[in-house]
Structures are given as structure tokens and as C-alpha cells.
Write a protein that holds these residues in place. Structure first.
Motif, PDB file in Angstrom:
ATOM      1  N   VAL A 159       1.040  -1.250  -0.351  1.00 31.10           N
ATOM      2  CA  VAL A 159       0.344  -0.170  -0.010  1.00 31.10           C
ATOM      3  C   VAL A 159       0.911   1.318   0.177  1.00 31.10           C
ATOM      4  O   VAL A 159       1.664   1.555   1.086  1.00 31.10           O
ATOM      5  N   ILE A 160       0.558   2.060  -1.049  1.00 35.83           N
ATOM      6  CA  ILE A 160       1.077   3.586  -1.045  1.00 35.83           C
ATOM      7  C   ILE A 160       0.346   4.658  -0.127  1.00 35.83           C
ATOM      8  O   ILE A 160      -0.992   4.709  -1.287  1.00 35.83           O
ATOM      9  N   THR A 171     -10.411   5.775   7.895  1.00 34.92           N
ATOM     10  CA  THR A 171     -10.474   4.235   7.312  1.00 34.92           C
ATOM     11  C   THR A 171     -11.135   3.689   6.513  1.00 34.92           C
ATOM     12  O   THR A 171     -11.132   2.418   6.765  1.00 34.92           O
ATOM     13  N   SER A 172     -10.970   4.912   5.203  1.00 38.76           N
ATOM     14  CA  SER A 172     -10.962   3.619   4.654  1.00 38.76           C
ATOM     15  C   SER A 172      -9.904   2.978   4.109  1.00 38.76           C
ATOM     16  O   SER A 172      -9.499   1.909   2.810  1.00 38.76           O
ATOM     17  N   MET A 173      -8.737   3.452   4.339  1.00 43.88           N
ATOM     18  CA  MET A 173      -7.311   2.712   4.181  1.00 43.88           C
ATOM     19  C   MET A 173      -7.180   0.839   5.218  1.00 43.88           C
ATOM     20  O   MET A 173      -6.947   0.598   4.750  1.00 43.88           O
ATOM     21  N   GLN A 174      -8.031   1.909   6.779  1.00 44.91           N
ATOM     22  CA  GLN A 174      -7.931   0.365   7.186  1.00 44.91           C
ATOM     23  C   GLN A 174      -8.982   0.015   7.036  1.00 44.91           C
ATOM     24  O   GLN A 174      -8.227  -1.528   7.312  1.00 44.91           O
ATOM     25  N   GLU A 176      -7.927  -4.133   5.461  1.00 43.62           N
ATOM     26  CA  GLU A 176      -8.995  -5.070   6.117  1.00 43.62           C
ATOM     27  C   GLU A 176      -9.468  -6.273   5.370  1.00 43.62           C
ATOM     28  O   GLU A 176      -8.968  -7.658   4.950  1.00 43.62           O
ATOM     29  N   ALA A 177      -9.433  -5.901   3.919  1.00 48.89           N
ATOM     30  CA  ALA A 177     -10.225  -6.328   3.067  1.00 48.89           C
ATOM     31  C   ALA A 177      -9.018  -6.973   1.497  1.00 48.89           C
ATOM     32  O   ALA A 177      -9.253  -8.097   1.243  1.00 48.89           O
ATOM     33  N   ILE A 178      -7.940  -6.273   1.574  1.00 47.99           N
ATOM     34  CA  ILE A 178      -7.218  -7.206   0.826  1.00 47.99           C
ATOM     35  C   ILE A 178      -5.971  -8.277   2.132  1.00 47.99           C
ATOM     36  O   ILE A 178      -4.919  -8.669   1.169  1.00 47.99           O
ATOM     37  N   ARG A 179      -6.647  -8.328   3.040  1.00 53.95           N
ATOM     38  CA  ARG A 179      -5.586  -9.038   4.325  1.00 53.95           C
ATOM     39  C   ARG A 179      -4.849  -9.927   3.551  1.00 53.95           C
ATOM     40  O   ARG A 179      -5.970 -11.360   2.779  1.00 53.95           O
ATOM     41  N   THR A 180      -3.870 -11.137   3.470  1.00 53.61           N
ATOM     42  CA  THR A 180      -3.204 -11.832   3.280  1.00 53.61           C
ATOM     43  C   THR A 180      -2.453 -13.052   4.281  1.00 53.61           C
ATOM     44  O   THR A 180      -2.181 -11.493   5.034  1.00 53.61           O
ATOM     45  N   LYS A 196      -4.583   3.207  12.743  1.00 52.25           N
ATOM     46  CA  LYS A 196      -4.969   2.101  12.050  1.00 52.25           C
ATOM     47  C   LYS A 196      -5.012   0.808  12.447  1.00 52.25           C
ATOM     48  O   LYS A 196      -5.340   0.128  12.811  1.00 52.25           O
ATOM     49  N   MET A 197      -3.363   0.694  12.764  1.00 52.12           N
ATOM     50  CA  MET A 197      -2.700  -0.495  12.710  1.00 52.12           C
ATOM     51  C   MET A 197      -2.932  -0.735  13.530  1.00 52.12           C
ATOM     52  O   MET A 197      -3.615  -1.773  14.169  1.00 52.12           O
ATOM     53  N   LYS A 198      -3.528   0.259  14.698  1.00 51.67           N
ATOM     54  CA  LYS A 198      -3.976  -0.508  15.705  1.00 51.67           C
ATOM     55  C   LYS A 198      -5.086  -1.452  16.547  1.00 51.67           C
ATOM     56  O   LYS A 198      -5.997  -2.143  16.932  1.00 51.67           O
ATOM     57  N   ASN A 199      -6.357  -1.277  15.412  1.00 48.18           N
ATOM     58  CA  ASN A 199      -7.013  -1.364  15.453  1.00 48.18           C
ATOM     59  C   ASN A 199      -7.352  -2.799  14.083  1.00 48.18           C
ATOM     60  O   ASN A 199      -8.328  -3.405  13.842  1.00 48.18           O
ATOM     61  N   ILE A 200      -6.593  -3.072  13.668  1.00 49.41           N
ATOM     62  CA  ILE A 200      -5.907  -4.580  12.748  1.00 49.41           C
ATOM     63  C   ILE A 200      -5.509  -5.733  13.554  1.00 49.41           C
ATOM     64  O   ILE A 200      -5.087  -5.316  13.976  1.00 49.41           O
ATOM     65  N   GLN A 201      -6.382  -6.421  13.845  1.00 48.40           N
ATOM     66  CA  GLN A 201      -5.653  -7.949  14.948  1.00 48.40           C
ATOM     67  C   GLN A 201      -4.799  -8.517  14.044  1.00 48.40           C
ATOM     68  O   GLN A 201      -5.713  -8.802  12.887  1.00 48.40           O
ATOM     69  N   ASP A 202      -3.863  -8.775  14.419  1.00 48.35           N
ATOM     70  CA  ASP A 202      -3.347 -10.314  14.480  1.00 48.35           C
ATOM     71  C   ASP A 202      -3.032 -10.291  12.742  1.00 48.35           C
ATOM     72  O   ASP A 202      -3.151 -11.201  12.108  1.00 48.35           O
ATOM     73  N   MET A 203      -2.105  -9.726  12.427  1.00 47.53           N
ATOM     74  CA  MET A 203      -1.714  -8.747  10.825  1.00 47.53           C
ATOM     75  C   MET A 203      -0.012  -8.345  10.729  1.00 47.53           C
ATOM     76  O   MET A 203       0.255  -7.645  11.560  1.00 47.53           O
ATOM     77  N   ASN A 204       0.195  -8.913  10.183  1.00 45.45           N
ATOM     78  CA  ASN A 204       1.553  -8.923  10.384  1.00 45.45           C
ATOM     79  C   ASN A 204       1.540  -7.246   9.190  1.00 45.45           C
ATOM     80  O   ASN A 204       0.961  -7.481   7.874  1.00 45.45           O
ATOM     81  N   TYR A 205       2.232  -6.825  10.085  1.00 43.69           N
ATOM     82  CA  TYR A 205       1.791  -5.124   9.004  1.00 43.69           C
ATOM     83  C   TYR A 205       3.080  -4.636   9.471  1.00 43.69           C
ATOM     84  O   TYR A 205       3.964  -3.843  10.289  1.00 43.69           O
ATOM     85  N   ARG A 206       3.878  -3.616   8.568  1.00 41.99           N
ATOM     86  CA  ARG A 206       5.369  -2.633   8.379  1.00 41.99           C
ATOM     87  C   ARG A 206       4.614  -1.627   7.827  1.00 41.99           C
ATOM     88  O   ARG A 206       3.922  -1.745   6.594  1.00 41.99           O
ATOM     89  N   ILE A 207       4.730  -0.456   8.588  1.00 38.51           N
ATOM     90  CA  ILE A 207       4.648   1.045   7.595  1.00 38.51           C
ATOM     91  C   ILE A 207       6.139   1.580   7.746  1.00 38.51           C
ATOM     92  O   ILE A 207       7.088   1.768   8.696  1.00 38.51           O
TER      93      ILE A 207
END
Length: 143
Positions: free
Chosen positions: A5-6, A46-49, A53-57, A79-90
Motif C-alpha cells: 500500500v502506498i 477509515t478507508s485505508m483501514q 483489512e479487505a486485502i489481508r493475506t 489504524k494499525m492498532k485496530n487491525i488485529q493479528d496481522m503482519n503489518y509494516r509501515i
């Protein structure tokens, strides 16, 4: 596959995506978010979150932003705080070499944990000043 995501101000994210796809072809795992003057910051976040979540893999998501501490970066971290159990880097300071490197490594099947540092390094190494680089190459030939 890792999702990329950019998120940036103005049309920067779309411009980077356009350049990347010109160089590498279309990519289903490359997504953009643009913050414009008339975009509400909360709606942007909100749109980004929702999209993330919709493209989660299982492989995870890497979010590139333009400026550390600016609105796209702040919304990604909030928004990262709202996304649970996801491998996520910024990663902030997005540039063309780092996203191309990320996409290349993703296509090779490299895991998010193993690629993010290499992506940072390529982004930094892609910044050059002409005269300094010219001097390095002229000096090498003169030795």
C-alpha cells in the motif's frame, strides 16, 4: 502474496504506481491511497483501514507513506492498532527504488520479515548526487 500500500499526499501514490507498472507491468498487490485538500483525515484513515483489512493475506501488508509523522503516516499507525493479528509494516519516505525492490522481492516469495530492511536499504542507496557519484567513478578509472 504480500500486499503493498502506498499512502501519500496528493497524487504521489498514483504517480508512483503508474511509474512502477510502466517498469514492471501491472500488479494486483499494489494499492494506493491519496490524501487531498478536501479529503477528511478520518475518512482517509477509515478507508485505508477497511482496504487493508479487505486485502489481508497471511503473508502480510507493507504500507509506504511519503513523510514520517505526516497525516498518511499517522493514520497508518493509528489504524494499525485496530487491525488485529496481522503482519503489518509501515515505512515512511517512499521512493520508486524501494517500492520496485519490494515488489520484486514479493514476486520472488520473500517473507515480509525478511524483506523490509532490504527495502529500506535500497531506498536509501537510491539517493545520489551527480558530482559526488561522478567523482567516485572518475577516481576509480584513474587508479
Amino acid at each position: 502474496m504480500i500486499q503493498i500500500v502506498i499512502a501519500a499526499h496528493g497524487s504521489l501514490s498514483e504517480g508512483l504506481k503508474s511509474a512502477i507498472e510502466l517498469i514492471m507491468g501491472e500488479s494486483e498487490n499494489l494499492h494506493t491511497f491519496s490524501l487531498y485538500q478536501d479529503t477528511g483525515i478520518e475518512l482517509f484513515g477509515t478507508s485505508m483501514q477497511e482496504k487493508i483489512e479487505a486485502i489481508r493475506t497471511a503473508e502480510g501488508t507493507i504500507v509506504f507513506t511519503d513523510l514520517f509523522g505526516a497525516s498518511p503516516y499517522n493514520q497508518a499507525t493509528l489504524k494499525m492498532k485496530n487491525i488485529q493479528d496481522m503482519n503489518y509494516r509501515i515505512i515512511s519516505g517512499v521512493n520508486l527504488p524501494m517500492v520496485i525492490e519490494c515488489l520484486t522481492l514479493c514476486r520472488m516469495g520473500v517473507a515480509l520479515e525478511d524483506l523490509w530492511q532490504q527495502v529500506l536499504d535500497v531506498g536509501k542507496e537510491g539517493i545520489k548526487e551527480f558530482e559526488q557519484e561522478f567523482e567516485k567513478h572518475v577516481m576509480k578509472r584513474g587508479d
